[in-house]
Design a protein around this motif. Structure first.
Motif, PDB file in Angstrom:
ATOM      1  N   HIS A  42      41.804  42.945  -7.064  1.00 20.56           N
ATOM      2  CA  HIS A  42      40.453  42.850  -6.489  1.00 20.56           C
ATOM      3  C   HIS A  42      39.667  41.702  -7.132  1.00 20.56           C
ATOM      4  CE1 HIS A  42      36.604  45.180  -5.095  1.00 20.56           C
ATOM      5  NE2 HIS A  42      36.759  44.020  -4.482  1.00 20.56           N
ATOM      6  N   ALA A  43      39.809  41.524  -8.447  1.00 22.33           N
ATOM      7  CA  ALA A  43      39.102  40.428  -9.113  1.00 22.33           C
ATOM      8  C   ALA A  43      39.569  39.079  -8.584  1.00 22.33           C
ATOM      9  CB  ALA A  43      39.305  40.517 -10.630  1.00 22.33           C
ATOM     10  N   ARG A  44      40.850  38.967  -8.266  1.00 20.47           N
ATOM     11  CA  ARG A  44      41.360  37.722  -7.674  1.00 20.47           C
ATOM     12  C   ARG A  44      40.717  37.488  -6.307  1.00 20.47           C
ATOM     13  NH1 ARG A  44      46.597  39.110  -6.176  1.00 20.47           N
ATOM     14  NH2 ARG A  44      45.511  39.825  -4.321  1.00 20.47           N
ATOM     15  N   ASP A  45      40.625  38.544  -5.509  1.00 13.05           N
ATOM     16  CA  ASP A  45      40.011  38.411  -4.186  1.00 13.05           C
ATOM     17  C   ASP A  45      38.548  38.008  -4.293  1.00 13.05           C
ATOM     18  OD1 ASP A  45      42.448  39.184  -3.154  1.00 13.05           O
ATOM     19  OD2 ASP A  45      41.854  41.269  -2.808  1.00 13.05           O
ATOM     20  N   LEU A  46      37.846  38.542  -5.286  1.00 15.36           N
ATOM     21  CA  LEU A  46      36.444  38.180  -5.484  1.00 15.36           C
ATOM     22  C   LEU A  46      36.306  36.726  -5.939  1.00 15.36           C
ATOM     23  CD1 LEU A  46      35.261  41.473  -7.208  1.00 15.36           C
ATOM     24  CD2 LEU A  46      34.627  40.690  -4.915  1.00 15.36           C
ATOM     25  N   GLY A  47      37.214  36.283  -6.807  1.00 15.15           N
ATOM     26  CA  GLY A  47      37.205  34.891  -7.219  1.00 15.15           C
ATOM     27  C   GLY A  47      37.457  33.953  -6.053  1.00 15.15           C
ATOM     28  N   GLU A  70      42.841  37.192 -13.153  1.00 11.77           N
ATOM     29  CA  GLU A  70      42.699  37.399 -11.710  1.00 11.77           C
ATOM     30  C   GLU A  70      41.575  36.547 -11.142  1.00 11.77           C
ATOM     31  OE1 GLU A  70      42.496  41.266 -10.116  1.00 11.77           O
ATOM     32  OE2 GLU A  70      44.258  42.032 -11.159  1.00 11.77           O
ATOM     33  N   VAL A  71      40.430  36.528 -11.811  1.00 10.72           N
ATOM     34  CA  VAL A  71      39.300  35.733 -11.334  1.00 10.72           C
ATOM     35  C   VAL A  71      39.682  34.256 -11.260  1.00 10.72           C
ATOM     36  CG1 VAL A  71      36.988  34.901 -11.916  1.00 10.72           C
ATOM     37  CG2 VAL A  71      37.515  37.343 -12.092  1.00 10.72           C
ATOM     38  N   VAL A  72      40.343  33.757 -12.303  1.00 15.05           N
ATOM     39  CA  VAL A  72      40.745  32.346 -12.331  1.00 15.05           C
ATOM     40  C   VAL A  72      41.694  32.030 -11.185  1.00 15.05           C
ATOM     41  CG1 VAL A  72      42.091  30.655 -13.635  1.00 15.05           C
ATOM     42  CG2 VAL A  72      40.327  32.003 -14.790  1.00 15.05           C
ATOM     43  N   ASN A  73      42.652  32.926 -10.923  1.00 16.37           N
ATOM     44  CA  ASN A  73      43.590  32.665  -9.832  1.00 16.37           C
ATOM     45  C   ASN A  73      42.899  32.699  -8.478  1.00 16.37           C
ATOM     46  OD1 ASN A  73      46.714  32.429 -10.438  1.00 16.37           O
ATOM     47  ND2 ASN A  73      45.811  33.679 -12.056  1.00 16.37           N
ATOM     48  N   LEU A  88      32.876  29.363 -14.635  1.00 12.15           N
ATOM     49  CA  LEU A  88      33.301  30.690 -15.085  1.00 12.15           C
ATOM     50  C   LEU A  88      32.614  31.029 -16.400  1.00 12.15           C
ATOM     51  CD1 LEU A  88      35.317  33.169 -14.948  1.00 12.15           C
ATOM     52  CD2 LEU A  88      36.847  31.766 -16.356  1.00 12.15           C
ATOM     53  N   ALA A  89      32.155  32.272 -16.519  1.00 11.52           N
ATOM     54  CA  ALA A  89      31.684  32.811 -17.792  1.00 11.52           C
ATOM     55  C   ALA A  89      32.425  34.119 -18.042  1.00 11.52           C
ATOM     56  CB  ALA A  89      30.181  33.043 -17.780  1.00 11.52           C
ATOM     57  N   VAL A  90      32.700  34.408 -19.309  1.00  9.10           N
ATOM     58  CA  VAL A  90      33.501  35.582 -19.652  1.00  9.10           C
ATOM     59  C   VAL A  90      32.743  36.463 -20.630  1.00  9.10           C
ATOM     60  CG1 VAL A  90      35.654  36.410 -20.659  1.00  9.10           C
ATOM     61  CG2 VAL A  90      35.646  34.303 -19.306  1.00  9.10           C
ATOM     62  N   VAL A  91      32.575  37.738 -20.257  1.00  7.44           N
ATOM     63  CA  VAL A  91      32.037  38.758 -21.163  1.00  7.44           C
ATOM     64  C   VAL A  91      33.205  39.648 -21.571  1.00  7.44           C
ATOM     65  CG1 VAL A  91      30.446  40.681 -21.460  1.00  7.44           C
ATOM     66  CG2 VAL A  91      29.780  38.722 -20.041  1.00  7.44           C
ATOM     67  N   PRO A  92      33.646  39.586 -22.822  1.00  3.23           N
ATOM     68  CA  PRO A  92      34.863  40.297 -23.231  1.00  3.23           C
ATOM     69  C   PRO A  92      34.698  41.804 -23.182  1.00  3.23           C
ATOM     70  CG  PRO A  92      33.746  39.383 -25.140  1.00  3.23           C
ATOM     71  CD  PRO A  92      33.036  38.838 -23.933  1.00  3.23           C
ATOM     72  N   GLY A  93      35.648  42.478 -22.509  1.00  2.00           N
ATOM     73  CA  GLY A  93      35.598  43.927 -22.432  1.00  2.00           C
ATOM     74  C   GLY A  93      36.955  44.568 -22.636  1.00  2.00           C
ATOM     75  N   GLY A  94      37.966  43.760 -22.982  1.00  2.00           N
ATOM     76  CA  GLY A  94      39.310  44.289 -23.185  1.00  2.00           C
ATOM     77  C   GLY A  94      39.584  44.606 -24.638  1.00  2.00           C
ATOM     78  N   SER A  95      40.857  44.879 -24.931  1.00  4.58           N
ATOM     79  CA  SER A  95      41.228  45.265 -26.289  1.00  4.58           C
ATOM     80  C   SER A  95      41.450  44.056 -27.188  1.00  4.58           C
ATOM     81  CB  SER A  95      42.499  46.130 -26.269  1.00  4.58           C
ATOM     82  OG  SER A  95      43.569  45.434 -25.643  1.00  4.58           O
ATOM     83  N   THR A  96      41.774  42.885 -26.613  1.00  6.83           N
ATOM     84  CA  THR A  96      42.077  41.707 -27.428  1.00  6.83           C
ATOM     85  C   THR A  96      41.202  40.512 -27.073  1.00  6.83           C
ATOM     86  OG1 THR A  96      44.385  42.474 -27.509  1.00  6.83           O
ATOM     87  CG2 THR A  96      43.943  40.261 -28.309  1.00  6.83           C
ATOM     88  N   ASN A  97      41.008  40.213 -25.786  1.00  6.80           N
ATOM     89  CA  ASN A  97      40.092  39.167 -25.328  1.00  6.80           C
ATOM     90  C   ASN A  97      40.434  37.790 -25.908  1.00  6.80           C
ATOM     91  OD1 ASN A  97      38.351  41.241 -24.055  1.00  6.80           O
ATOM     92  ND2 ASN A  97      37.859  41.771 -26.161  1.00  6.80           N
ATOM     93  N   VAL A  98      41.686  37.392 -25.765  1.00  8.72           N
ATOM     94  CA  VAL A  98      42.139  36.138 -26.374  1.00  8.72           C
ATOM     95  C   VAL A  98      41.399  34.939 -25.795  1.00  8.72           C
ATOM     96  CG1 VAL A  98      44.115  34.630 -26.787  1.00  8.72           C
ATOM     97  CG2 VAL A  98      44.417  37.114 -26.836  1.00  8.72           C
ATOM     98  N   PHE A  99      41.271  34.873 -24.464  1.00 10.95           N
ATOM     99  CA  PHE A  99      40.657  33.707 -23.839  1.00 10.95           C
ATOM    100  C   PHE A  99      39.210  33.536 -24.298  1.00 10.95           C
ATOM    101  CE2 PHE A  99      38.508  31.727 -20.057  1.00 10.95           C
ATOM    102  CZ  PHE A  99      39.103  30.482 -20.181  1.00 10.95           C
TER     103      PHE A  99
END
Length: 322
Positions: A42-47, A70-73, A88-99
């Motif tokens: 879904h995030a890919r479709d929104l991107g 997904e957003v980037v793709n 693009l802006a990123v708000v980290p919400g995962g367990s690692t958030n490398v990017f």
């Protein structure tokens, strides 16, 4: 400014209340539409929708590295166009958030939101390079669609670990660093190709590198984090260059212990090294072939088994708010 906020409700480190606070903070500074993802992809479709729109200036991804991927793709579904595509802006919400962390953003979602708002006010952004992977023409994987990645990809051992972690998460386990460490040990015990590498690395104009047991492709450094400890598989990798590759030819018990220690003590100046380690820097085009199907991952997402993958390092692919 008009913005689209893509929210992953399954983000592991943000609660529903925290997400509401972040949405209100962003909405106070811009005209924003918040959409919660409802299915894989879904995030890919929104991107994609944002890329095809004439009135969206910014896409904010609130989630982990998988959501960002997904957003980037979606944004790049027609290819890079830094002058016309939304930032693009990123708000980290995962367990690692490398990017997000590799971009220098705080790992805390609230602090990162504040940093993004400051960057928007100061019109601070950078253009980053990305990696592109696709099925290799003339192989059984040639029909595999191309896909972008933001920070890493891997063929072999590390992708097998990620596959195991995803299986555990599907059974209800939380994504924790301890879970990853346990799956590393189990993957090692079950790894069928650790003494006889199956992978060949082909770079145009260079002699092939054969018998690799694993290959890690990095678009930036660090490669990943263990808690707050950064780990550098390819210390020279950068968003400003093409792609780096770390290949290991042996995964015996002694070799794994040595390379694990080198990763845990790695730094921006020094990564894994030794006579069975191969490090290549700033590669624009190369291909990995395997004698047997091996696990493949991109940005921490297990994508099944592959026998051949062709990679392209694309400089100046996307504008990012930092």
């Amino acid at each position: 400014m008009r913005a689209l906020l893509v929210v992953n409700p399954a983000a592991t480190t943000t609660s529903a209340r925290t997400r509401d606070v972040l949405i209100h903070a962003l909405a106070s500074e811009m005209k924003i539409e918040a959409v919660t993802t409802q299915y894989r992809g879904h995030a890919r479709d929104l991107g994609r929708r944002a890329a095809d729109s004439d009135d969206i200036d910014l896409v904010v991804a609130l989630g982990g590295d998988g959501t960002v991927n997904e957003v980037v793709n979606g944004l790049l579904h027609k290819g890079p166009d830094v002058d016309n595509l939304p930032s693009l802006a990123v708000v980290p919400g995962g367990s690692t958030n490398v990017f997000a962390r590799a971009l220098g953003l705080p790992n805390d979602a609230v602090e990162a939101t504040g940093a993004i708002l400051d960057a928007l006010e100061q019109r601070s952004e950078r253009t980053v390079g990305l990696g592109l992977a696709a099925g290799t023409p003339g192989t059984e994987d040639e029909c595999v669609p191309e896909r972008w990645f933001t920070f890493c990809a891997g063929l072999g051992f590390d992708a097998g670990v990620i596959g195991r972690v995803e299986q555990k998460r599907e059974r209800g386990k939380r994504s924790t660093h301890a879970l990853y460490v346990r799956q590393v040990a189990r993957q090692f015990l079950d790894e069928p190709h650790r003494r006889h590498g199956q992978i060949t690395l082909e770079v145009p104009g260079q002699a092939p590198v054969t018998d690799l047991a694993l290959a890690i492709i990095c678009n930036t450094a660090p490669w990943t984090y263990l808690g707050n400890r950064p780990m550098y598989a390819s210390p020279r990798a950068s968003f400003d260059t093409a792609l780096d590759v770390l290949g290991l030819k042996r995964l015996s018990t002694a070799a794994v212990a040595r390379y694990a220690t080198q990763l845990l003590t790695s730094s921006p100046e020094k990564g894994p090294h030794g006579k069975h380690a191969v490090s290549l820097h700033d590669l624009t085009d190369f291909t990995l072939h395997s004698k047997a199907p091996l696990p493949f991952q991109m940005d921490g997402d297990h994508l099944g088994l592959r026998t051949s993958v062709t990679f392209t390092g694309v400089r100046r692919a996307l504008r990012v708010i930092v």
